[in-house]
Design a protein around this motif. Sequence first.
Motif, short mmCIF file in Angstrom:
data_model
loop_
_atom_site.label_atom_id
_atom_site.label_comp_id
_atom_site.label_asym_id
_atom_site.label_seq_id
_atom_site.Cartn_x
_atom_site.Cartn_y
_atom_site.Cartn_z
N GLY A 150 2.37 9.81 42.26
CA GLY A 150 2.90 8.53 42.73
C GLY A 150 1.98 7.39 42.37
N CYS A 151 0.68 7.60 42.55
CA CYS A 151 -0.28 6.56 42.18
C CYS A 151 -0.25 6.31 40.68
N SER A 152 -0.05 7.39 39.88
CA SER A 152 0.06 7.22 38.43
C SER A 152 1.26 6.35 38.08
N ALA A 153 2.38 6.56 38.80
CA ALA A 153 3.57 5.75 38.52
C ALA A 153 3.31 4.29 38.84
N ILE A 154 2.62 4.04 39.99
CA ILE A 154 2.31 2.65 40.32
C ILE A 154 1.41 2.04 39.26
N GLY A 155 0.41 2.82 38.82
CA GLY A 155 -0.48 2.32 37.77
C GLY A 155 0.25 2.03 36.49
N ALA A 156 1.23 2.89 36.14
CA ALA A 156 2.00 2.64 34.92
C ALA A 156 2.79 1.35 35.05
N GLY A 157 3.38 1.13 36.25
CA GLY A 157 4.11 -0.11 36.46
C GLY A 157 3.21 -1.31 36.33
N LEU A 158 1.97 -1.20 36.86
CA LEU A 158 1.05 -2.33 36.75
C LEU A 158 0.63 -2.53 35.29
N ALA A 159 0.51 -1.42 34.53
CA ALA A 159 0.02 -1.54 33.15
C ALA A 159 0.99 -2.29 32.27
N VAL A 160 2.29 -2.12 32.48
CA VAL A 160 3.23 -2.80 31.60
C VAL A 160 3.39 -4.27 31.95
N ILE A 161 2.68 -4.77 33.00
CA ILE A 161 2.64 -6.22 33.21
C ILE A 161 1.98 -6.89 32.02
N ALA A 162 1.20 -6.13 31.25
CA ALA A 162 0.58 -6.66 30.03
C ALA A 162 1.61 -7.22 29.08
N GLY A 163 2.88 -6.86 29.26
CA GLY A 163 3.92 -7.39 28.39
C GLY A 163 4.17 -8.86 28.54
N ILE A 164 3.69 -9.48 29.64
CA ILE A 164 3.92 -10.91 29.83
C ILE A 164 3.25 -11.72 28.72
N GLY A 165 1.98 -11.37 28.44
CA GLY A 165 1.21 -12.15 27.47
C GLY A 165 1.86 -12.21 26.11
#
Lengths: 240, 85
Positions: free
Chosen positions: B11-26
């Motif tokens: 579950g924590c890995s899934a949350i981390g993955a969701g946070l990682a793709v925030i990099a798409g904003i830039g």
Amino acid sequence: MGQGILLSAGADIDFMIHGVFSYELFGQTVWITTTHVCVLIVMLVITAFCIAANRAVKHASDVPGTFQNVVELVVEMLDKMIGGVMGKFSPKFRNYIGTIFIFILLSNISGLFGLRPPTADYGVTFAMGIMTFVLIHYNQFKYQKVKGVIAGLCDPWPIWAPINIIGDIAVPISLSLRLFANVLSGTVMLALVYALLSKIAIIWPAALHVYFDLFSGAIQTYVFCMLTMTYITNACTTDE
Amino acid sequence: MGEFNNNFILGCSAIGAGLAVIAGIGPGVGQGIAAGHAAAAVGRNPGAKSDVTSTMLLGQAVAETTGLYGLLIAMLLLFVKPLLP
């Protein structure tokens, strides 16, 4: 566990690399994977095209037929693209750039025919990145000599040399990761669509295929070759 | 790993993955800026359309790299699961 917690539907999503069979080599177990099979298929297609093109050009007629026209179109397009970027260095690198252009393009498009694109395996793209890296530095030593290379490393001041070295090492890694991640993202997204929406994925995934396989694949091929050519031209150019 | 079981880690890995793709904003913002300037350049000089387009695509592909690194981290967290014992 594993995939089950990821996809509550429990559908079988399948975009990983699978082993086909294994053999022992010097005490190591070596796997022949789906990537090897797909690379072989792409290679066979390219080889068949090359043999047919060779025959068509050997028996070239003044009024070219359909196939001869296609071959001439491909060669002229590659020549124009390479000549536009590399200028006077283009004759020496035409073979390499043309080869990787056709290979990457066919690899990316092969997702359209149900294969797993070979470029969605980091081993394949990293090998091409390493080849570009070797070419860059070989030509840098050949054209700029050792003095020019050292001067390039100490570009603004000598204290910047470590940063320049890190920048040089980052070139093949970013080049190969860019191609790999783009193709992999397309593969994963299409696999997710087919696995999760298998009930309603009838005709409309074709639009996704056109974007991810054809458009994105062609753009990434172009970008990989353009960047390779730019780096090599920079390495060949001397100051004067 | 103590008292945490594998489901918690996933579950924590899934949350981390969701946070990682925030990099798409830039890259999104950057590619938009590049495309806008390319459109302005074509409007000013329609003859140079093919040159402007190829330069824009090259710059956008380079700008996309940082977003792709975020995507790769998300893929690693979700499918390779490096955090599981």
